[in-house]
Enzyme design. Structure first.
Site, short mmCIF file in Angstrom:
data_model
loop_
_atom_site.label_atom_id
_atom_site.label_comp_id
_atom_site.label_asym_id
_atom_site.label_seq_id
_atom_site.Cartn_x
_atom_site.Cartn_y
_atom_site.Cartn_z
N ASP A 195 0.88 -1.18 0.00
CA ASP A 195 0.00 0.00 0.00
C ASP A 195 0.91 1.23 0.00
O ASP A 195 2.14 1.10 0.08
CB ASP A 195 -0.91 -0.03 1.25
N ASP B 219 2.04 3.26 7.66
CA ASP B 219 1.61 2.92 9.03
C ASP B 219 0.45 1.92 9.00
O ASP B 219 0.46 0.90 9.68
CB ASP B 219 1.19 4.17 9.80
N ARG C 17 -10.38 6.38 -2.71
CA ARG C 17 -11.62 6.04 -1.99
C ARG C 17 -12.82 6.46 -2.81
O ARG C 17 -12.98 7.64 -3.16
CB ARG C 17 -11.63 6.75 -0.62
N ARG D 36 -18.78 6.28 -12.66
CA ARG D 36 -17.72 5.40 -13.14
C ARG D 36 -16.63 6.19 -13.87
O ARG D 36 -15.45 5.99 -13.56
CB ARG D 36 -18.35 4.35 -14.08
N ASN E 210 -12.49 -0.63 -8.89
CA ASN E 210 -13.50 -0.15 -9.85
C ASN E 210 -13.04 1.06 -10.63
O ASN E 210 -12.23 1.84 -10.12
CB ASN E 210 -14.78 0.24 -9.08
N ASP F 1 -21.85 -9.66 -8.07
CA ASP F 1 -23.25 -9.44 -8.49
C ASP F 1 -23.99 -10.79 -8.47
O ASP F 1 -25.09 -10.91 -7.93
CB ASP F 1 -23.31 -8.88 -9.91
N ARG G 112 -24.72 -12.18 -5.02
CA ARG G 112 -25.86 -11.51 -4.36
C ARG G 112 -27.18 -12.04 -4.93
O ARG G 112 -28.13 -12.29 -4.20
CB ARG G 112 -25.77 -10.00 -4.53
N HIS H 165 -19.91 -5.21 -14.68
CA HIS H 165 -20.11 -5.27 -13.23
C HIS H 165 -20.90 -4.03 -12.82
O HIS H 165 -20.65 -2.94 -13.31
CB HIS H 165 -18.77 -5.28 -12.50
N THR I 61 -18.31 -1.85 1.12
CA THR I 61 -18.62 -3.29 1.14
C THR I 61 -17.30 -4.04 1.27
O THR I 61 -16.27 -3.57 0.77
CB THR I 61 -19.31 -3.74 -0.16
N1 NAD Z 1 -15.42 -5.27 -8.09
C1 NAD Z 1 -16.27 -5.28 -7.06
O1 NAD Z 1 -17.25 -6.03 -7.00
C2 NAD Z 1 -16.01 -4.32 -5.93
C3 NAD Z 1 -16.77 -4.38 -4.75
C4 NAD Z 1 -16.46 -3.50 -3.72
C5 NAD Z 1 -15.44 -2.56 -3.87
N2 NAD Z 1 -14.76 -2.53 -5.04
C6 NAD Z 1 -13.68 -1.57 -5.29
O2 NAD Z 1 -12.52 -1.91 -4.53
C7 NAD Z 1 -11.73 -0.72 -4.39
C8 NAD Z 1 -11.25 -0.61 -2.96
O3 NAD Z 1 -12.37 -0.38 -2.14
P1 NAD Z 1 -12.09 -0.15 -0.56
O4 NAD Z 1 -13.41 0.01 0.10
O5 NAD Z 1 -11.15 -1.20 -0.07
O6 NAD Z 1 -11.32 1.27 -0.59
P2 NAD Z 1 -10.35 1.83 0.57
O7 NAD Z 1 -10.25 3.30 0.33
O8 NAD Z 1 -10.77 1.29 1.89
O9 NAD Z 1 -8.91 1.14 0.25
C9 NAD Z 1 -8.16 1.53 -0.86
C10 NAD Z 1 -6.70 1.33 -0.47
O10 NAD Z 1 -5.91 1.58 -1.63
C11 NAD Z 1 -4.74 2.22 -1.17
N3 NAD Z 1 -4.06 2.89 -2.28
C12 NAD Z 1 -4.39 4.09 -2.83
N4 NAD Z 1 -3.51 4.39 -3.81
C13 NAD Z 1 -2.61 3.36 -3.86
C14 NAD Z 1 -1.46 3.07 -4.66
N5 NAD Z 1 -1.06 3.92 -5.61
N6 NAD Z 1 -0.80 1.91 -4.44
C15 NAD Z 1 -1.21 1.04 -3.49
N7 NAD Z 1 -2.28 1.26 -2.68
C16 NAD Z 1 -2.96 2.40 -2.90
C17 NAD Z 1 -5.21 3.18 -0.09
O11 NAD Z 1 -4.12 3.59 0.73
C18 NAD Z 1 -6.23 2.31 0.64
O12 NAD Z 1 -5.63 1.59 1.70
C19 NAD Z 1 -12.61 0.44 -4.88
O13 NAD Z 1 -12.25 0.78 -6.21
C20 NAD Z 1 -14.01 -0.17 -4.86
O14 NAD Z 1 -14.89 0.43 -5.79
C21 NAD Z 1 -15.01 -3.38 -6.07
O1 D0V Z 2 -21.05 -3.42 -3.47
C1 D0V Z 2 -20.42 -2.54 -4.09
N1 D0V Z 2 -19.93 -1.43 -3.48
C2 D0V Z 2 -19.46 -0.30 -4.27
C3 D0V Z 2 -18.73 0.64 -3.40
C4 D0V Z 2 -17.69 0.24 -2.59
C5 D0V Z 2 -17.12 1.27 -1.87
S1 D0V Z 2 -17.96 2.71 -2.17
C6 D0V Z 2 -19.03 1.95 -3.30
C7 D0V Z 2 -20.66 0.37 -4.91
C8 D0V Z 2 -21.89 0.32 -4.30
C9 D0V Z 2 -22.95 0.96 -4.94
C10 D0V Z 2 -22.74 1.61 -6.16
C11 D0V Z 2 -21.46 1.62 -6.70
N2 D0V Z 2 -21.30 2.25 -7.90
C12 D0V Z 2 -20.14 2.19 -8.66
C13 D0V Z 2 -19.64 3.40 -9.14
C14 D0V Z 2 -18.53 3.39 -9.96
C15 D0V Z 2 -17.92 2.18 -10.26
F1 D0V Z 2 -16.82 2.19 -11.05
C16 D0V Z 2 -18.41 0.97 -9.77
C17 D0V Z 2 -19.52 0.97 -8.94
N3 D0V Z 2 -20.42 1.00 -6.07
C18 D0V Z 2 -18.53 -0.82 -5.33
C19 D0V Z 2 -19.17 -1.95 -6.07
O2 D0V Z 2 -18.78 -2.18 -7.32
C20 D0V Z 2 -20.08 -2.77 -5.45
S2 D0V Z 2 -20.84 -4.08 -6.28
C21 D0V Z 2 -22.23 -3.36 -7.12
C22 D0V Z 2 -22.34 -1.98 -7.31
C23 D0V Z 2 -23.46 -1.47 -7.97
C24 D0V Z 2 -24.45 -2.33 -8.45
C25 D0V Z 2 -24.34 -3.69 -8.27
C26 D0V Z 2 -23.22 -4.21 -7.60
CL1 D0V Z 2 -23.07 -5.92 -7.36
#
Ligand code: NAD
Ligand code: D0V
Length: 331
Positions: A51, A55, A98, A105, A137, A165, A168, A192, A247
Site C-alpha cells: 500500500d 503505518d 476512496r 464510473r 473499480n 453481483d 448476491r 459489473h 462493502t
Molecule cells: N469489483 C467489485 O465487485 C467491488 C466491490 C467493492 C469494492 N470494489 C472496489 O474496490 C476498491 C477498494 O475499495 P475499498 O473500500 O477497499 O477502498 P479503501 O479506500 O478502503 O482502500 C483503498 C486502499 O488503496 C490504497 N491505495 C491508494 N492508492 C494506492 C497506490 N497507488 N498503491 C497502493 N495502494 C494504494 C489506499 O491507501 C487504501 O488503503 C474500490 O475501487 C471499490 O470500488 C469493487
Molecule cells: O457493493 C459494491 N460497493 C461499491 C462501493 C464500494 C465502496 S464505495 C461503493 C458500490 C456500491 C454501490 C454503487 C457503486 N457504484 C459504482 C460506481 C462506480 C464504479 F466504477 C463501480 C460501482 N459502487 C462498489 C461496487 O462495485 C459494489 S458491487 C455493485 C455496485 C453497484 C451495483 C451492483 C453491484 Cl453488485
C-alpha cells in the site's frame, strides 16, 4: 540448551521456497477482507501486503501476524516497496482512490487509472509469471487497462467482474426458495454493477429452470418479477454503502473463492471479467464477465452457455458502452 538438536548428518535447507504466494495491493476494506479470507481458508503459504500508507500497512501486517496461534503457519510480509511482492502466484489489486458515495464510473476511472499506471508495471517486474486479479473499480475497464499495461496473455489477467453481483443474486433467490445458495446455479454476465445482465434462461435450482417453478410463498417467476430481483441486487449494493459506508465481506469471500480455484487448479466456473472480444458477438476489445473456467493457468476457457437473443444484445451493448469509455483513455 537449544530447544531442538539437529540430527547428525541431516541436510536441512536454510531457505524454503513458499508454494503459494499471494500479494494484496491496497490494504483497505476490500483488500483486508480478501487477505483475511485467504488466510482463514488456508489458501496461501505467503501473503504480501502492499500500500502507500506505511503505518496502516504495518498495522494490518502485525494485526494479522498476531493471529498466528489460530491460523496455519503462513509468512506475512508488508512493504510500500513492491520488491516484497516478488515471486507471487496471484496479485490481487484492490488499490484505489476512496470511491465517494454516488461517484460516477468515469470519475472513479480517471482517478484509478493514474494509480494503475504505477502499480501494474511494478507487480509485473517482480512477478512476471503471476495471475493479476483485479477488484478495483471500474473493474471491467481497469482489468482491460491492467492487461494492456502488463503485456501478460489474457488468460492471466482477470477481473472479479460480476462474481459479486452473481453471488448476491444467488443469495436472494436461495432466500426466496429456501434452498442453499450453492444449489442456485446461474450467472450475471457483462458489466459489473448497475448494467449487469442476468441469464435467466439458464438459471436453475436443482437443475429446474427458475422460470418454471414457484418459490416458498407460491410466487412464480415471470420476466417482470425476475427484473425486480435484478433491481434488488443492484439496490442491495447501494443499501450496504448507505448502511456501513463500504462493502467488504461478500467481495472478500467471492474473491478468495476465485483464488482457491486458480491456485489449486480446481477448474471451477465463475462469471469473471475476461477478454470478451469474439465471444457472443462482441466485436470490441473489452473485458466483460462471461462464465469462465479458472485453473492454475488462469482463464482456461469461456463456457458456451445458451444465451437468448435479448441477453446477447444487452451484452453487445455493454461492450459498446465500455469501449466508448475505454477509447477516451490515454495510457
Ligand atoms: N469489483 C467489485 O465487485 C467491488 C466491490 C467493492 C469494492 N470494489 C472496489 O474496490 C476498491 C477498494 O475499495 P475499498 O473500500 O477497499 O477502498 P479503501 O479506500 O478502503 O482502500 C483503498 C486502499 O488503496 C490504497 N491505495 C491508494 N492508492 C494506492 C497506490 N497507488 N498503491 C497502493 N495502494 C494504494 C489506499 O491507501 C487504501 O488503503 C474500490 O475501487 C471499490 O470500488 C469493487
Ligand atoms: O457493493 C459494491 N460497493 C461499491 C462501493 C464500494 C465502496 S464505495 C461503493 C458500490 C456500491 C454501490 C454503487 C457503486 N457504484 C459504482 C460506481 C462506480 C464504479 F466504477 C463501480 C460501482 N459502487 C462498489 C461496487 O462495485 C459494489 S458491487 C455493485 C455496485 C453497484 C451495483 C451492483 C453491484 Cl453488485
Amino acid at each position: 540448551k537449544p530447544l531442538f538438536v539437529k540430527i547428525p548428518g541431516s541436510d536441512l535447507p536454510t531457505q524454503i521456497e513458499t508454494r503459494f504466494k499471494v500479494t494484496v495491493v491496497g490494504v483497505g476494506n476490500v483488500g483486508m477482507a480478501c487477505a483475511q479470507t485467504c488466510l482463514t481458508e488456508d489458501l496461501v503459504d505467503e501473503l504480501a501486503l502492499v500500500d502507500i500508507q506505511a503505518d496502516k500497512l504495518r498495522g494490518e501486517m502485525l494485526d494479522l501476524q498476531h493471529a498466528a496461534a489460530f491460523l496455519p503457519r503462513v509468512k506475512i510480509v508488508a512493504d510500500t516497496d513492491y520488491a516484497i511482492s516478488a515471486g507471487s502466484d496471484i496479485c490481487i489489486v484492490t488499490a484505489g482512490a476512496r470511491q465517494r458515495e454516488g461517484e460516477s464510473r468515469p470519475s472513479l476511472l480517471g482517478r484509478n487509472l493514474t494509480l494503475f499506471k504505477s502499480i501494474i508495471p511494478q507487480l509485473v517486474h517482480y512477478s512476471p509469471n503471476a495471475i493479476l486479479l483485479i477488484v478495483s473499480n471500474p473493474v471491467d475497464i481497469l482489468t482491460y487497462v491492467s492487461w494492456k499495461l502488463s503485456g501478460f496473455p489474457p488468460n492471466r489477467v482477470i477481473g472479479t467482474g460480476t462474481n459479486l453481483d452473481s453471488s448476491r443474486l444467488r443469495f436472494l433467490i436461495a432466500d426466496k426458495f429456501d434452498v442453499n445458495a450453492h444449489n442456485v446455479h446461474g450467472y450475471m454476465v457483462g458489466e459489473h454493477g448497475d448494467s449487469s445482465v442476468p441469464l435467466w434462461s439458464t438459471l436453475t435450482l436443482a437443475n429446474v429452470p427458475v422460470l418454471n417453478v414457484r418459490d416458498k410463498n407460491g410466487v412464480s417467476y415471470s420476466k417482470e418479477s425476475l427484473q425486480e430481483l435484478h433491481r434488488t441486487v443492484v439496490e442491495s449494493a447501494y443499501e450496504v454503502i448507505k448502511l456501513k459506508g463500504y462493502t467488504s465481506w461478500a467481495i472478500g469471500y467471492s474473491t478468495a473463492s476465485l483464488v482457491k480455484s486458480l491456485l489449486r487448479d480446481q477448474r471451477r466456473i465463475y462469471p469473471v471479467s475476461v477478454r470478451a472480444k469474439g465471444f457472443y458477438g462482441i466485436e470490441n476489445e473489452v473485458y466483460l464477465s462471461l462464465p469462465s473456467q479458472l485453473g492454475r493457468a488462469g482463464v482456461l476457457g469461456v463456457a458456451n452457455v445458451k444465451m437468448g437473443e435479448e441477453e446477447m444484445q444487452k451484452l453487445q451493448q455493454s461492450a459498446k458502452t465500455i469501449w466508448k469509455l475505454q477509447s477516451e483513455l490515454e495510457f
